[in-house]
Design a protein around this motif. Structure first.
Motif, PDB file in Angstrom:
ATOM      1  N   VAL A 180       0.866  -1.177   0.000  1.00 58.56           N
ATOM      2  CA  VAL A 180       0.000   0.000   0.000  1.00 58.56           C
ATOM      3  C   VAL A 180       0.898   1.220   0.000  1.00 58.56           C
ATOM      4  O   VAL A 180       1.742   1.383   0.892  1.00 58.56           O
ATOM      5  N   VAL A 181       0.724   2.068  -1.001  1.00 55.47           N
ATOM      6  CA  VAL A 181       1.480   3.316  -1.097  1.00 55.47           C
ATOM      7  C   VAL A 181       0.482   4.467  -0.993  1.00 55.47           C
ATOM      8  O   VAL A 181      -0.495   4.519  -1.747  1.00 55.47           O
ATOM      9  N   GLN A 182       0.721   5.362  -0.048  1.00 57.45           N
ATOM     10  CA  GLN A 182      -0.224   6.441   0.225  1.00 57.45           C
ATOM     11  C   GLN A 182       0.408   7.801  -0.031  1.00 57.45           C
ATOM     12  O   GLN A 182       1.584   8.018   0.259  1.00 57.45           O
ATOM     13  N   LEU A 183      -0.412   8.703  -0.544  1.00 52.11           N
ATOM     14  CA  LEU A 183      -0.019  10.095  -0.714  1.00 52.11           C
ATOM     15  C   LEU A 183      -0.978  10.961   0.094  1.00 52.11           C
ATOM     16  O   LEU A 183      -2.167  11.050  -0.225  1.00 52.11           O
ATOM     17  N   ALA A 184      -0.473  11.573   1.164  1.00 54.24           N
ATOM     18  CA  ALA A 184      -1.273  12.488   1.992  1.00 54.24           C
ATOM     19  C   ALA A 184      -2.566  11.839   2.484  1.00 54.24           C
ATOM     20  O   ALA A 184      -3.618  12.473   2.521  1.00 54.24           O
ATOM     21  N   ALA A 185      -2.493  10.590   2.863  1.00 55.86           N
ATOM     22  CA  ALA A 185      -3.681   9.890   3.348  1.00 55.86           C
ATOM     23  C   ALA A 185      -4.124  10.437   4.700  1.00 55.86           C
ATOM     24  O   ALA A 185      -3.314  10.869   5.514  1.00 55.86           O
ATOM     25  N   THR A 186      -5.420  10.395   4.930  1.00 55.82           N
ATOM     26  CA  THR A 186      -5.986  10.883   6.188  1.00 55.82           C
ATOM     27  C   THR A 186      -6.001   9.757   7.224  1.00 55.82           C
ATOM     28  O   THR A 186      -7.039   9.462   7.837  1.00 55.82           O
ATOM     29  N   ASN A 187      -4.863   9.149   7.456  1.00 46.63           N
ATOM     30  CA  ASN A 187      -4.787   7.959   8.298  1.00 46.63           C
ATOM     31  C   ASN A 187      -5.255   8.195   9.725  1.00 46.63           C
ATOM     32  O   ASN A 187      -5.890   7.331  10.333  1.00 46.63           O
ATOM     33  N   HIS A 188      -4.914   9.336  10.284  1.00 44.54           N
ATOM     34  CA  HIS A 188      -5.345   9.652  11.644  1.00 44.54           C
ATOM     35  C   HIS A 188      -6.257  10.876  11.652  1.00 44.54           C
ATOM     36  O   HIS A 188      -6.351  11.593  12.638  1.00 44.54           O
ATOM     37  N   GLY A 189      -6.927  11.064  10.525  1.00 40.74           N
ATOM     38  CA  GLY A 189      -7.914  12.125  10.426  1.00 40.74           C
ATOM     39  C   GLY A 189      -7.319  13.474  10.101  1.00 40.74           C
ATOM     40  O   GLY A 189      -6.101  13.660  10.070  1.00 40.74           O
ATOM     41  N   THR A 190      -8.209  14.420   9.857  1.00 42.58           N
ATOM     42  CA  THR A 190      -7.802  15.768   9.488  1.00 42.58           C
ATOM     43  C   THR A 190      -8.663  16.799  10.202  1.00 42.58           C
ATOM     44  O   THR A 190      -9.804  16.525  10.577  1.00 42.58           O
ATOM     45  N   THR A 191      -8.096  17.981  10.378  1.00 49.99           N
ATOM     46  CA  THR A 191      -8.869  19.130  10.874  1.00 49.99           C
ATOM     47  C   THR A 191      -9.324  20.015   9.721  1.00 49.99           C
ATOM     48  O   THR A 191     -10.058  20.967   9.930  1.00 49.99           O
ATOM     49  N   GLU A 196     -12.945  21.845  10.176  1.00 51.67           N
ATOM     50  CA  GLU A 196     -13.772  20.812  10.809  1.00 51.67           C
ATOM     51  C   GLU A 196     -13.705  20.904  12.332  1.00 51.67           C
ATOM     52  O   GLU A 196     -14.684  20.615  13.020  1.00 51.67           O
ATOM     53  N   THR A 197     -12.567  21.325  12.856  1.00 49.62           N
ATOM     54  CA  THR A 197     -12.456  21.510  14.302  1.00 49.62           C
ATOM     55  C   THR A 197     -13.425  22.584  14.774  1.00 49.62           C
ATOM     56  O   THR A 197     -14.130  22.422  15.786  1.00 49.62           O
ATOM     57  N   LEU A 198     -13.485  23.700  14.046  1.00 44.00           N
ATOM     58  CA  LEU A 198     -14.400  24.783  14.393  1.00 44.00           C
ATOM     59  C   LEU A 198     -15.851  24.320  14.283  1.00 44.00           C
ATOM     60  O   LEU A 198     -16.672  24.595  15.181  1.00 44.00           O
ATOM     61  N   ALA A 199     -16.157  23.601  13.196  1.00 42.12           N
ATOM     62  CA  ALA A 199     -17.521  23.114  13.018  1.00 42.12           C
ATOM     63  C   ALA A 199     -17.914  22.160  14.141  1.00 42.12           C
ATOM     64  O   ALA A 199     -19.063  22.178  14.608  1.00 42.12           O
ATOM     65  N   ASP A 200     -16.968  21.359  14.593  1.00 38.75           N
ATOM     66  CA  ASP A 200     -17.227  20.439  15.689  1.00 38.75           C
ATOM     67  C   ASP A 200     -17.522  21.205  16.969  1.00 38.75           C
ATOM     68  O   ASP A 200     -18.474  20.893  17.708  1.00 38.75           O
ATOM     69  N   LYS A 201     -16.731  22.235  17.249  1.00 35.62           N
ATOM     70  CA  LYS A 201     -16.941  23.021  18.467  1.00 35.62           C
ATOM     71  C   LYS A 201     -18.270  23.762  18.436  1.00 35.62           C
ATOM     72  O   LYS A 201     -18.885  24.005  19.479  1.00 35.62           O
ATOM     73  N   LEU A 202     -18.716  24.110  17.229  1.00 30.42           N
ATOM     74  CA  LEU A 202     -19.996  24.807  17.084  1.00 30.42           C
ATOM     75  C   LEU A 202     -21.162  23.830  16.979  1.00 30.42           C
ATOM     76  O   LEU A 202     -22.311  24.242  16.813  1.00 30.42           O
ATOM     77  N   GLN A 218     -16.435  11.646   7.997  1.00 30.17           N
ATOM     78  CA  GLN A 218     -15.739  10.461   8.533  1.00 30.17           C
ATOM     79  C   GLN A 218     -14.240  10.690   8.677  1.00 30.17           C
ATOM     80  O   GLN A 218     -13.588  10.047   9.506  1.00 30.17           O
ATOM     81  N   GLN A 219     -13.672  11.593   7.876  1.00 25.77           N
ATOM     82  CA  GLN A 219     -12.230  11.816   7.915  1.00 25.77           C
ATOM     83  C   GLN A 219     -11.798  12.860   8.943  1.00 25.77           C
ATOM     84  O   GLN A 219     -10.603  13.134   9.079  1.00 25.77           O
ATOM     85  N   TYR A 220     -12.737  13.435   9.658  1.00 22.10           N
ATOM     86  CA  TYR A 220     -12.396  14.344  10.757  1.00 22.10           C
ATOM     87  C   TYR A 220     -11.610  13.573  11.812  1.00 22.10           C
ATOM     88  O   TYR A 220     -11.925  12.412  12.114  1.00 22.10           O
ATOM     89  N   GLU A 221     -10.583  14.177  12.369  1.00 22.85           N
ATOM     90  CA  GLU A 221      -9.656  13.450  13.230  1.00 22.85           C
ATOM     91  C   GLU A 221     -10.295  12.878  14.491  1.00 22.85           C
ATOM     92  O   GLU A 221      -9.752  11.944  15.094  1.00 22.85           O
ATOM     93  N   LYS A 222     -11.452  13.388  14.903  1.00 23.20           N
ATOM     94  CA  LYS A 222     -12.123  12.872  16.090  1.00 23.20           C
ATOM     95  C   LYS A 222     -13.361  12.043  15.752  1.00 23.20           C
ATOM     96  O   LYS A 222     -14.162  11.735  16.639  1.00 23.20           O
ATOM     97  N   SER A 223     -13.485  11.657  14.499  1.00 20.53           N
ATOM     98  CA  SER A 223     -14.689  10.927  14.093  1.00 20.53           C
ATOM     99  C   SER A 223     -14.680   9.492  14.610  1.00 20.53           C
ATOM    100  O   SER A 223     -13.624   8.909  14.889  1.00 20.53           O
ATOM    101  N   ASP A 224     -15.860   8.905  14.690  1.00 22.42           N
ATOM    102  CA  ASP A 224     -15.972   7.504  15.096  1.00 22.42           C
ATOM    103  C   ASP A 224     -15.282   6.607  14.076  1.00 22.42           C
ATOM    104  O   ASP A 224     -14.703   5.576  14.440  1.00 22.42           O
ATOM    105  N   PHE A 225     -15.349   6.979  12.807  1.00 23.62           N
ATOM    106  CA  PHE A 225     -14.719   6.156  11.776  1.00 23.62           C
ATOM    107  C   PHE A 225     -13.210   6.087  11.971  1.00 23.62           C
ATOM    108  O   PHE A 225     -12.620   5.001  11.896  1.00 23.62           O
ATOM    109  N   ILE A 226     -12.566   7.211  12.208  1.00 23.03           N
ATOM    110  CA  ILE A 226     -11.112   7.229  12.407  1.00 23.03           C
ATOM    111  C   ILE A 226     -10.734   6.432  13.647  1.00 23.03           C
ATOM    112  O   ILE A 226      -9.742   5.691  13.653  1.00 23.03           O
TER     113      ILE A 226
END
Length: 317
Positions: A180-191, A196-202, A218-226
């Motif tokens: 598996v070769v990844q380019l900028a994968a959201t392996n541990h989520g993204t803000t 998305e962090t702001l939207a989560d706080k709001l 799903q790719q938000y760093e605090k999501s259940d999926f991640i």
């Protein structure tokens, strides 16, 4: 607040694609491109096209490159605009190359743009990837494939290994995937640069699902999926991982979130694009068009490949 170029590019794609028409009844092959924006524009005006070098179902792997390479695009991208440079370069190296579209579920506003893919539920997209890999294996006669994924494509590859038959943890020799070769994968989520962090706080993050698609949430760093993706570690046995990240990523943020830790029976090579090449400023969408990144992918697939070149690249798309 600064809006990442990724967001504006997707909005532009959506607006333009609504006005675009296509008379093509079947997939054709588009031209090679040197940058993402021309590829994006071409995919808007020419729907359902393959990147050059991909999806030759008569291709048979060689002894030198015995495993087909499956290219997995990122969120809001498609098989053409993500891979219009890398696909023909891999084909020229003698690989059997394949690319799919996935996650076009018509259950979100993003789906109004026919060229935009990869916004649907990642768990459902994983089943699409699983079916495609089985099709590739059957056509090529190869027991295993290598996966190259950009952004969500790299994360999707991991879910496929974890949950949809890509790997056999009881007997890794039966894995359907070797590398598996990844380019900028959201392996541990993204803000998403803090959006998305702001939207989560709001408490409005989930409201975006109907507009932007479930995959973006799903790719938000605090999501259940991640959390579920990484619950048993980053890797599965019998797979070799290469993770390529860029310091100038404005989508998969913080950019270090892409890197992984090897578990039992697996290997991980984490590579920062700018290490040894400070003049390559490629950002998220331009990463798959970076000659250095493409060279690193070739080396990950085949360690005997030439050393990745160092070429000045602007962060622009």
């Amino acid at each position: 607040m600064h809006i990442p170029r990724y967001v504006t590019a997707v909005c532009a794609a959506a607006a333009a694609t609504v006005l675009a028409t296509s008379t093509s009844a079947a997939a054709t092959t588009g031209p090679q491109q040197d940058n993402f924006l021309p590829a994006l524009a071409h995919s808007i005006l020419h729907l359902d096209i393959d990147p050059p070098g991909a999806n030759d179902w008569t291709c048979r792997p060689s002894a030198t490159h015995p495993r087909p390479v499956v290219l997995v695009h990122g969120t809001y991208e498609n098989r053409y605009n993500n891979w219009a440079r890398m696909s023909p370069e891999l084909k020229a190296q003698g690989y059997c190359v394949y690319a799919l579209d996935y996650g076009d579920t018509d259950d979100a506003g993003a789906g109004i743009a026919p060229a935009v893919k990869g916004y649907g539920d990642i768990k459902k997209s994983s089943k699409e990837l699983a079916a495609f890999v089985d099709k590739v294996r059957a056509a090529s006669g190869s027991g295993q494939v290598d996966l190259v994924g950009h952004s969500q494509g790299g994360t999707l590859a991991r879910w496929y290994l974890k949950a949809d038959g890509g790997a056999n943890t009881a007997d890794p020799s039966k894995n359907k995937v070797k590398k598996v070769v990844q380019l900028a994968a959201t392996n541990h989520g993204t803000t998403l640069s803090g959006i998305e962090t702001l939207a989560d706080k709001l408490h409005i993050l989930q409201l975006g699902e109907k507009t932007f698609g479930k995959a973006s949430i799903q790719q938000y760093e605090k999501s259940d999926f991640i959390k579920e993706l990484n619950a048993d570690g980053d890797t599965v046995p019998g797979v070799d991982y290469t993770v390529i990240g860029t310091k100038y990523d404005e989508i998969s943020t913080p950019w270090q979130n892409t890197f992984m830790t090897a578990g039992p029976g697996a290997t991980v090579q984490n590579i920062t694009l700018q290490q040894g090449c400070f003049v390559d400023l490629s950002a998220h969408l331009s990463l798959s068009y970076s000659p250095r990144a493409i060279g690193l992918v070739k080396r990950a697939l085949d360690p005997s490949a030439l050393t990745a070149p160092c070429v000045p690249r602007a962060p622009a798309l």
